[in-house]
Design a protein around this motif. Structure first.
Motif, PDB file in Angstrom:
ATOM      1  N   THR A 567       0.226  -1.280   0.142  1.00 39.88           N
ATOM      2  CA  THR A 567       0.297   0.157  -0.036  1.00 39.88           C
ATOM      3  C   THR A 567       0.580   1.302  -0.078  1.00 39.88           C
ATOM      4  OG1 THR A 567      -1.627   1.041   1.130  1.00 39.88           O
ATOM      5  CG2 THR A 567       0.149  -0.043   2.473  1.00 39.88           C
ATOM      6  N   SER A 568       0.475   2.404   0.012  1.00 36.08           N
ATOM      7  CA  SER A 568       1.338   3.341  -0.566  1.00 36.08           C
ATOM      8  C   SER A 568       1.032   4.342   0.867  1.00 36.08           C
ATOM      9  CB  SER A 568       0.414   4.498  -1.893  1.00 36.08           C
ATOM     10  OG  SER A 568      -0.828   4.830  -1.386  1.00 36.08           O
ATOM     11  N   THR A 569       0.561   4.613   1.358  1.00 33.12           N
ATOM     12  CA  THR A 569       0.534   4.630   3.024  1.00 33.12           C
ATOM     13  C   THR A 569       1.050   3.193   3.983  1.00 33.12           C
ATOM     14  OG1 THR A 569      -2.020   4.934   2.916  1.00 33.12           O
ATOM     15  CG2 THR A 569      -0.573   7.218   2.406  1.00 33.12           C
ATOM     16  N   SER A 570       1.113   4.010   4.939  1.00 31.58           N
ATOM     17  CA  SER A 570       0.759   3.319   6.257  1.00 31.58           C
ATOM     18  C   SER A 570      -0.453   2.140   6.979  1.00 31.58           C
ATOM     19  CB  SER A 570       1.173   3.575   7.904  1.00 31.58           C
ATOM     20  OG  SER A 570       2.679   4.728   7.866  1.00 31.58           O
ATOM     21  N   ALA A 571      -0.091   1.277   6.869  1.00 28.48           N
ATOM     22  CA  ALA A 571      -1.986   0.242   6.842  1.00 28.48           C
ATOM     23  C   ALA A 571      -2.154   0.321   8.366  1.00 28.48           C
ATOM     24  CB  ALA A 571      -1.172  -1.490   6.413  1.00 28.48           C
ATOM     25  N   PRO A 572      -3.102   1.139   7.908  1.00 26.36           N
ATOM     26  CA  PRO A 572      -4.008   0.379   9.938  1.00 26.36           C
ATOM     27  C   PRO A 572      -4.682  -0.789  10.101  1.00 26.36           C
ATOM     28  CG  PRO A 572      -5.744   1.195   8.027  1.00 26.36           C
ATOM     29  CD  PRO A 572      -4.675   1.087   7.100  1.00 26.36           C
ATOM     30  N   GLU A 692       4.898  -7.727   8.652  1.00 24.54           N
ATOM     31  CA  GLU A 692       4.386  -7.481   8.061  1.00 24.54           C
ATOM     32  C   GLU A 692       5.157  -5.886   8.332  1.00 24.54           C
ATOM     33  OE1 GLU A 692       0.372  -7.646   9.787  1.00 24.54           O
ATOM     34  OE2 GLU A 692       0.892 -10.100  10.159  1.00 24.54           O
ATOM     35  N   ASP A 693       4.890  -4.764   7.490  1.00 28.48           N
ATOM     36  CA  ASP A 693       5.580  -3.953   7.634  1.00 28.48           C
ATOM     37  C   ASP A 693       4.603  -2.717   7.614  1.00 28.48           C
ATOM     38  OD1 ASP A 693       7.928  -2.094   7.433  1.00 28.48           O
ATOM     39  OD2 ASP A 693       7.138  -1.658   5.494  1.00 28.48           O
ATOM     40  N   CYS A 694       4.296  -1.623   7.437  1.00 25.39           N
ATOM     41  CA  CYS A 694       3.228  -0.528   7.521  1.00 25.39           C
ATOM     42  C   CYS A 694       3.725  -0.218   6.145  1.00 25.39           C
ATOM     43  CB  CYS A 694       3.888   0.614   8.178  1.00 25.39           C
ATOM     44  SG  CYS A 694       3.913   1.276  10.067  1.00 25.39           S
ATOM     45  N   LEU A 695       4.110  -0.533   4.916  1.00 30.35           N
ATOM     46  CA  LEU A 695       3.827  -0.656   3.581  1.00 30.35           C
ATOM     47  C   LEU A 695       3.960  -1.691   2.952  1.00 30.35           C
ATOM     48  CD1 LEU A 695       5.905   2.415   2.348  1.00 30.35           C
ATOM     49  CD2 LEU A 695       3.650   2.881   3.611  1.00 30.35           C
ATOM     50  N   ILE A 696       4.212  -3.079   3.084  1.00 30.15           N
ATOM     51  CA  ILE A 696       4.396  -3.994   2.551  1.00 30.15           C
ATOM     52  C   ILE A 696       4.498  -5.268   3.356  1.00 30.15           C
ATOM     53  CG2 ILE A 696       6.110  -5.915   1.207  1.00 30.15           C
ATOM     54  CD1 ILE A 696       7.668  -2.813   0.774  1.00 30.15           C
ATOM     55  N   SER A 697       3.683  -6.468   2.680  1.00 33.62           N
ATOM     56  CA  SER A 697       3.721  -7.502   4.156  1.00 33.62           C
ATOM     57  C   SER A 697       3.731  -8.723   3.296  1.00 33.62           C
ATOM     58  CB  SER A 697       2.588  -7.574   4.829  1.00 33.62           C
ATOM     59  OG  SER A 697       2.349  -6.541   5.820  1.00 33.62           O
ATOM     60  N   ARG A 698       4.489  -9.551   3.891  1.00 33.14           N
ATOM     61  CA  ARG A 698       5.114 -11.384   3.605  1.00 33.14           C
ATOM     62  C   ARG A 698       3.766 -11.984   4.417  1.00 33.14           C
ATOM     63  NH1 ARG A 698       7.890 -13.961  -0.190  1.00 33.14           N
ATOM     64  NH2 ARG A 698       7.343 -12.500  -1.999  1.00 33.14           N
ATOM     65  N   LEU A 699       2.568 -12.679   3.334  1.00 33.78           N
ATOM     66  CA  LEU A 699       2.179 -13.891   4.736  1.00 33.78           C
ATOM     67  C   LEU A 699       2.133 -15.342   3.376  1.00 33.78           C
ATOM     68  CD1 LEU A 699      -1.347 -11.928   4.866  1.00 33.78           C
ATOM     69  CD2 LEU A 699       0.510 -11.897   6.290  1.00 33.78           C
ATOM     70  N   TYR A 700       2.101 -16.364   4.658  1.00 36.19           N
ATOM     71  CA  TYR A 700       1.901 -18.005   3.519  1.00 36.19           C
ATOM     72  C   TYR A 700       1.063 -18.854   4.267  1.00 36.19           C
ATOM     73  CZ  TYR A 700       6.606 -16.676   2.700  1.00 36.19           C
ATOM     74  OH  TYR A 700       8.015 -16.226   2.170  1.00 36.19           O
TER      75      TYR A 700
END
Length: 737
Positions: A567-572, A692-700
């Motif tokens: 996402t382009s801004t911090s994920a809530p 899980e980062d504010c902009l990018i996340s990786r889940l499995y």
């Protein structure tokens, strides 16, 4: 006349002792030293170049021999002290990338990373270019700078930092080029390198290193002489997590505070040369040939438009013409894979299911927009003036729990539930904060899936759960089967090409400081959490709706599903164990289209965003900025699914027998699937840890393809295939490979 610095106390020295080469003693910067380097404004540096007074000398670590009153200090300054807001707006190091950069610099700046802390008179052994660092590791080395021109070069400032950045790149069309959205989640400065006056009994400024003829330290007077090479030693210690202010949502998303792994490659880095890196399929990675500190690109299922990057960054800042500029700049990329978990077993104690988070955030945002429209009508039709912003109306309660509720972070609970929550929170606070451990050791978390068993005359692979676009009266429903799968406490190991993993630090080679830190980290987890997943446990319940045989169940295939969000801004919100959010399908009542829950909410938030875009400037000024940012974050959020085969293999299946339940028409059974990891990695995949980062996340998720077949010889019986998704965490625990 320049003030002389007083002698330093022995306890403040940076010491490197010959008897214990692995022991490095460092000191924290004083507040004045930290403030001097990190909060100086552009005006500060411009005034410092006048060199009319000694008041701009870097503060020392020790007590000054003389003191002055506050009135004397203020009268001797050449300008008024800027406010905190002005410092934040114009601090040099926070805005250094906005300074112009010289295209052709006479300064040749290099960063060298070494296996041990370098010493004068001793040849330093370069660290492997493929080295992977982990939590609490030390990064040691030295920088060199040479003035290649025939004239002295003045500079005002030199900094060396360790930075971590997540970046999203969006294409705006062939004519508009690229747009960048980035978040700097880590920035550490080695102030002993940036300042030439920090004491060290073994490292005398101006001393010549007999190994290469370089001069240690930067020259006094900040003037680099022609054809002279200077060097400085540095050391960084990688942290285990970030400070709370990294996450703008009250710093309460614990996952967002964990350091994410290196992911992808920033194609704009290394003076945009990184975009030319190609992966060698035989090696499983690619890098720039002949470059120090080149980024490393792997098959980690990341696109060219998202990245998480760690790098050492050295900068010389000075005057060029009538303005400040970056005289020389160099970056050295570090590959970082964090130790342990970056995501808790369940969502953390004060967070809730991601679908509930989305639902409550939408309700709150919708109500705020409705209230704003009502307030706007009152203002426009009756001339009522707004006395406060809408955001303040929603945040008048100073109670922390009320604020968290408005941010959709905790559920409304009864007094007894609140007491249980408080008890759990106090218990969790007693644990080591890293790695994220499961505070509820006796609690199992589950995922439930309901499948309708129907006769498939047209296709065995038809997705019944998604509905059918064509009515088929010939299909009969034979019953329903509910599968409850335990979410594993264990995880899967971080996977990378062998050449990368073999270059990582081995336990026997770690220095005593790192060994102690690793033991501390490991002590916060039990043996089950540190073990690799070996069994998938499922409970099944079958309820027939007609006279039919009991279903036979088989596992046709198993593979790892990687989900990347950006996402382009911090994920809530946080995702946690959200296998259904991206994979469960239902029919949207508004559009009558098949859609998953996540896409459903994205569309709803996009409608809210369009309402905001139609607001007048007056209304926008009244609308809560945080809510507007949260709406934009969900509306712009995208995800991508990748399927990774051959990571996990099925060894065998313990298939229990159906048992009829008393006083009901239901049957139950248990299935245990024994799995093993495929260690060959023939495709040279890189499976980075869950984060899980504010902009990018990786889940499995583990994707299991199930086949259901009626245990009967009837040709009209059911025979279907369905997919089951089980959340799984990938993490790093190996230090011996």
């Amino acid at each position: 006349m320049r003030n002389e610095l007083p002698p330093y106390r022995s306890e403040n020295r940076v010491q490197i002792q010959d008897k214990h080469d692995d022991d490095i003693y460092d000191i924290l910067p004083s507040f004045e030293m930290h403030n001097y380097y990190l909060n100086r404004t552009f005006k500060d540096v411009e005034l410092e170049t006048t060199r009319l007074s000694g008041i701009f000398q870097p503060p020392s670590y020790c007590d000054h021999s003389t003191t002055t009153s506050s009135t004397e200090s203020s009268s001797s300054t050449l300008y008024s002290t800027p406010s905190l807001l002005e410092v934040r707006r114009s601090g040099i190091l926070n805005n250094v990338n906005k300074l112009p950069k010289l295209e052709k610099s006479p300064l040749i700046l290099q960063i060298h990373v070494t296996k041990d802390f370098p010493k004068l008179g001793k040849t330093s052994i370069p660290e492997s270019a493929l080295k992977e660092y982990t939590s609490n590791d030390l990064i040691t080395g030295y920088i060199t700078v040479r003035n290649t021109s025939s004239k002295p070069v003045d500079f005002q400032m030199f900094t060396l930092s360790l930075e971590g950045t997540s970046k999203i790149i969006q294409l705006d069309g062939p004519s508009s080029g690229l747009r960048f959205f980035s978040k700097n989640f880590l920035k550490m400065f080695d102030l002993s390198v940036s300042n030439n006056n920090i004491p060290n009994q073994d490292l005398k400024p101006g001393a010549v290193d007999p190994v290469d003829g370089t001069y240690y330290g930067l020259p006094e007077g900040n003037v680099l002489q022609p054809n002279v090479t200077y060097k400085k030693f540095f050391v960084f210690k990688l942290p285990t997590q970030c400070l709370n202010d990294k996450c703008q949502h009250f710093g309460c998303h614990q996952q967002h505070l964990m350091l994410p792994p290196t992911m992808g490659v920033d194609i704009t880095s290394f003076d945009k040369k990184a975009q030319s890196i190609k992966i060698n399929s035989n090696l499983g990675y690619g890098r720039l040939v002949g470059e120090l500190g080149t980024p490393i690109k792997t098959k980690d299922f990341t696109s060219d438009y998202e990245s998480i990057t760690y790098m050492l960054k050295a900068r010389f800042i000075g005057e060029y013409g009538n303005e400040l500029a970056r005289l020389s700049e160099r970056e050295y990329h570090i590959r970082f894979i964090p130790y342990g978990f970056c995501q808790p077993y369940n969502t953390s104690l004060r967070e809730i299911n991601p679908e509930v988070q989305l639902s409550q955030l939408y309700e709150t945002s919708f109500n705020q927009l409705a209230a704003l429209r009502q307030e706007s009508d009152l203002r426009n039709n009756f001339g009522v003036e707004a006395s406060t912003t809408l955001g303040q109306l929603y945040l008048q309660d100073d109670d922390e729990e009320a604020k968290l509720k408005q941010q959709n972070l905790i559920e409304t609970a009864s007094s007894s539930e609140k007491q249980v929550l408080q008890d759990k929170t106090e218990k969790a606070n007693q644990l080591v904060s890293f790695p994220i451990s499961n505070p509820n050791k006796d609690t199992n978390y589950e995922v439930t899936n309901l499948f309708l068993l129907k006769q498939n005359k047209h296709t065995k692979l038809q997705r019944v759960l998604k509905g059918s676009k064509h009515k088929d009266s010939a299909r009969n429903e034979f019953g329903s089967i509910t599968i409850i799968a335990n979410v594993p406490t264990e995880g899967l190991p971080y996977i990378a090409p062998k050449l990368l993993k073999s270059s990582s630090a081995k336990q026997g080679l770690l220095n005593p400081m790192n060994k102690a830190n690793i033991n501390l980290l490991e002590s916060s987890l039990d043996d089950l959490e540190k073990s690799d997943l070996s069994v998938i446990d499922m409970n099944l319940e079958y309820e027939p709706t007609s006279e039919t045989g009991l279903p036979n169940i088989d596992i046709a295939n198993i593979m790892l599903q990687a989900i990347t969000t950006k996402t382009s801004t911090s994920a809530p919100i946080t995702f946690g164990n959200s296998s259904k959010l991206f994979n469960g399908y239902f029919k949207d009542p508004e559009t009558n289209q098949e859609i998953n829950k996540f896409d459903f909410y994205v569309l709803k938030f996009k409608k809210l965003q369009r309402q905001i875009q139609k607001m007048s400037e007056t209304d926008l000024a009244l609308f809560d900025r945080q809510t507007a940012s949260d709406i934009a974050s969900i509306a712009s959020m995208q995800y991508r699914k990748n399927y990774i085969p051959n990571v996990v293999q099925i060894q065998s299946m313990i298939n229990g027998k159906w048992t009829k339940q008393a006083d009901s028409n239901k049957y139950k059974k248990n299935i245990k699937i024994l799995i093993k990891l495929n260690d060959t990695n023939k495709n040279n995949y890189t499976v980075i840890p869950t984060f899980e980062d504010c902009l990018i996340s990786r889940l499995y998720n583990l994707k299991l393809d199930l086949s259901f077949k009626e245990n009967t010889a009837s040709k009209d019986g059911f025979e279907m295939s369905r997919s089951l998704y089980i959340p799984i965490r990938v993490r790093k625990f190996d230090f011996n490979e």
